[in-house]
Design a protein around this motif. Structure first.
Motif, PDB file in Angstrom:
ATOM      1  N   THR A   6       0.998  -1.210   0.169  1.00  0.00           N
ATOM      2  CA  THR A   6      -0.347   0.303  -0.247  1.00  0.00           C
ATOM      3  C   THR A   6       1.259   1.029   0.048  1.00  0.00           C
ATOM      4  O   THR A   6       1.626   1.257   0.886  1.00  0.00           O
ATOM      5  CB  THR A   6      -0.773  -0.283   0.848  1.00  0.00           C
ATOM      6  OG1 THR A   6      -1.923  -1.359   0.847  1.00  0.00           O
ATOM      7  CG2 THR A   6      -2.160   1.329   1.633  1.00  0.00           C
ATOM      8  N   ALA A  17      -3.462   4.609  -1.258  1.00  0.00           N
ATOM      9  CA  ALA A  17      -5.013   4.385   0.552  1.00  0.00           C
ATOM     10  C   ALA A  17      -4.626   6.482   0.164  1.00  0.00           C
ATOM     11  O   ALA A  17      -3.001   7.150   0.129  1.00  0.00           O
ATOM     12  CB  ALA A  17      -4.110   3.829   1.636  1.00  0.00           C
ATOM     13  N   LEU A  29      -5.374  -2.529   6.540  1.00  0.00           N
ATOM     14  CA  LEU A  29      -4.173  -2.852   5.554  1.00  0.00           C
ATOM     15  C   LEU A  29      -3.523  -4.008   5.822  1.00  0.00           C
ATOM     16  O   LEU A  29      -3.557  -4.582   6.752  1.00  0.00           O
ATOM     17  CB  LEU A  29      -3.157  -1.668   6.046  1.00  0.00           C
ATOM     18  CG  LEU A  29      -3.795  -0.028   5.765  1.00  0.00           C
ATOM     19  CD1 LEU A  29      -2.946   1.147   6.442  1.00  0.00           C
ATOM     20  CD2 LEU A  29      -3.847  -0.062   4.351  1.00  0.00           C
ATOM     21  N   PRO A  30      -2.088  -4.643   4.618  1.00  0.00           N
ATOM     22  CA  PRO A  30      -2.572  -4.103   3.251  1.00  0.00           C
ATOM     23  C   PRO A  30      -3.521  -4.202   2.569  1.00  0.00           C
ATOM     24  O   PRO A  30      -4.584  -5.170   2.523  1.00  0.00           O
ATOM     25  CB  PRO A  30      -1.457  -4.838   2.929  1.00  0.00           C
ATOM     26  CG  PRO A  30      -0.833  -5.972   3.234  1.00  0.00           C
ATOM     27  CD  PRO A  30      -1.675  -6.073   4.350  1.00  0.00           C
ATOM     28  N   LEU A  31      -3.927  -3.087   1.570  1.00  0.00           N
ATOM     29  CA  LEU A  31      -5.067  -2.954   1.063  1.00  0.00           C
ATOM     30  C   LEU A  31      -5.562  -4.073  -0.155  1.00  0.00           C
ATOM     31  O   LEU A  31      -4.245  -4.856  -0.149  1.00  0.00           O
ATOM     32  CB  LEU A  31      -5.209  -1.827  -0.214  1.00  0.00           C
ATOM     33  CG  LEU A  31      -5.739  -0.416   0.390  1.00  0.00           C
ATOM     34  CD1 LEU A  31      -5.437  -0.106  -0.612  1.00  0.00           C
ATOM     35  CD2 LEU A  31      -7.292  -0.298   1.528  1.00  0.00           C
TER      36      LEU A  31
END
Length: 378
Positions: free
Chosen positions: A8, A85, A103-105
């Motif tokens: 991210t 993000a 997170l992470p996306l």
């Protein structure tokens, strides 16, 4: 690491990458590092730099400015490095009791609910697909996306799919680390056709239609079992055959995990790398190649000879017992090869659909797990 998502990246960091030295663009939440593509862009690198650090969704879809082909989007995907993000998303994650939900996306279900509660959900929607770092893919469907051969070679500097692959591997001077990274990123050659391997008279020997396997081996198995049936009690005859079948299942798993995937112990030289490519690497590199999914009979015959002698060494007291066990193993191999082919290229009943999903994950998600083919062995 297999199974991990791409990183991210803060939106302000993306915005700062707008020079010839480092140029990022975004489409939605996806971040692309297109620095290597600046000189190759048909419209010139200056045109891209105008949009450096910005979202290019609108300009990519602008038919008046310039129509981009599907291959342009595929090339862009090859430069995917992470997901952007916003400050609001990062703030929500910082305040969360479990930031790993966000997170992470992409966020999981719980993370998405937190983002919605903080009016930040729309900043990660529409959600990008999970992209596996080890393979650069998101799903089984990605295995069937045809590779742009020229773009792939320019980007990765690995193999040109239009030229004989074997000598490219032999002469490439690749390090073990680079080779393993690339060979486990699947490619698709011209709709599933077979890319050239030898480029000479040996080429046909590397290809086998699936039905050749049962056609060649099942009659021989049937004849041998007929002979052994005449000299062994029925229960023993069936038991030894079944024992050979079980032994093959163990051998199948052991070879897949202990021989084909000994990546950490692969010699870091062209001999080891080339042998790996011939034995199994080419299957991970081109997993949907219909003519290189089952083993050519001539090659299997050579590989089976040691197992034939091993069976007679272990069961030395009775030739017919040894042959029964060996035939069970060969029958297991036939079932394995056909199952492997059908998992890649046929619609199957419910159980095999689950097995198919399990096996295909080995190709598109995590090649360091899921070594079973006829069973769900980890």
């Amino acid at each position: 690491m297999p199974g991990r998502t791409l990183p991210t990246i803060l939106s302000k960091d993306v915005a700062s990458r707008n020079s010839e030295k480092s140029c990022y663009v975004t489409m939605g939440t996806k971040v692309y590092d297109i620095t290597p593509f600046l000189d190759a862009h048909p419209g010139g690198g200056e045109l891209i730099l105008e949009h450096g650090g910005k979202d290019v969704t609108e300009i990519m879809n602008d038919e008046i400015s310039h129509t981009h082909s599907e291959s342009a989007y595929e090339m862009l995907e090859e430069h995917l490095i992470g997901f952007v993000a916003t400050e609001r998303v990062m703030k929500t994650a910082a305040q969360s009791d479990d930031p790993l939900n966000i997170l992470p996306l992409p966020p999981n279900k719980a993370g998405m609910e937190e983002l919605e509660a903080n009016d930040a959900a729309e900043e990660v929607a529409p959600q990008q697909k999970l992209v596996y770092r080890a393979t650069g893919m998101s799903s089984e469907a990605d295995l069937k996306v045809e590779t742009d051969i020229d773009a792939d070679y320019r980007t990765h500097k690995f193999l040109n799919l239009d030229k004989p692959l074997l000598m490219q591997v032999w002469r490439g001077g690749f390090s073990r680390e680079f080779y393993l990274e690339q060979v486990h990123r699947p490619r698709q050659y011209k709709g599933g056709a077979s890319a050239p391997l030898f480029g000479n008279f040996l080429e046909p020997l590397s290809k086998t239609v699936w039905w050749v396997v049962p056609t060649v081996w099942l009659p021989q198995i049937a004849y041998a079992m007929f002979l052994t049936f005449q000299h062994l009690p029925t229960v023993q005859w069936a038991s030894y055959f079944a024992g050979g079948l079980v032994l093959w299942t163990l051998v199948e798993y052991a070879m897949h995990r202990g021989l084909f995937h000994v990546d950490k112990y692969l010699p870091d030289n062209r001999v080891g790398i080339t042998l790996h490519f011939l034995l199994h690497g080419i299957h991970h590199y081109l997993p949907m190649d219909k003519l290189r999914l089952v083993m050519p009979p001539a090659l299997f015959f050579v590989l089976a000879i040691p197992f034939y002698h091993l069976a007679h060494f272990v069961f030395y007291w009775d030739w017919y017992v040894a042959v029964s066990v060996f035939c069970g193993g060969i029958f297991g191999y036939v079932g394995y090869d056909l199952t492997h082919y059908f998992l890649h290229h046929r619609t199957l009943p419910s159980y095999y659909q689950q097995l198919r999903h399990y096996h295909m994950q080995h190709h598109y998600a995590d090649y360091e797990n899921g070594f079973g083919v006829t069973t769900k062995a980890a």
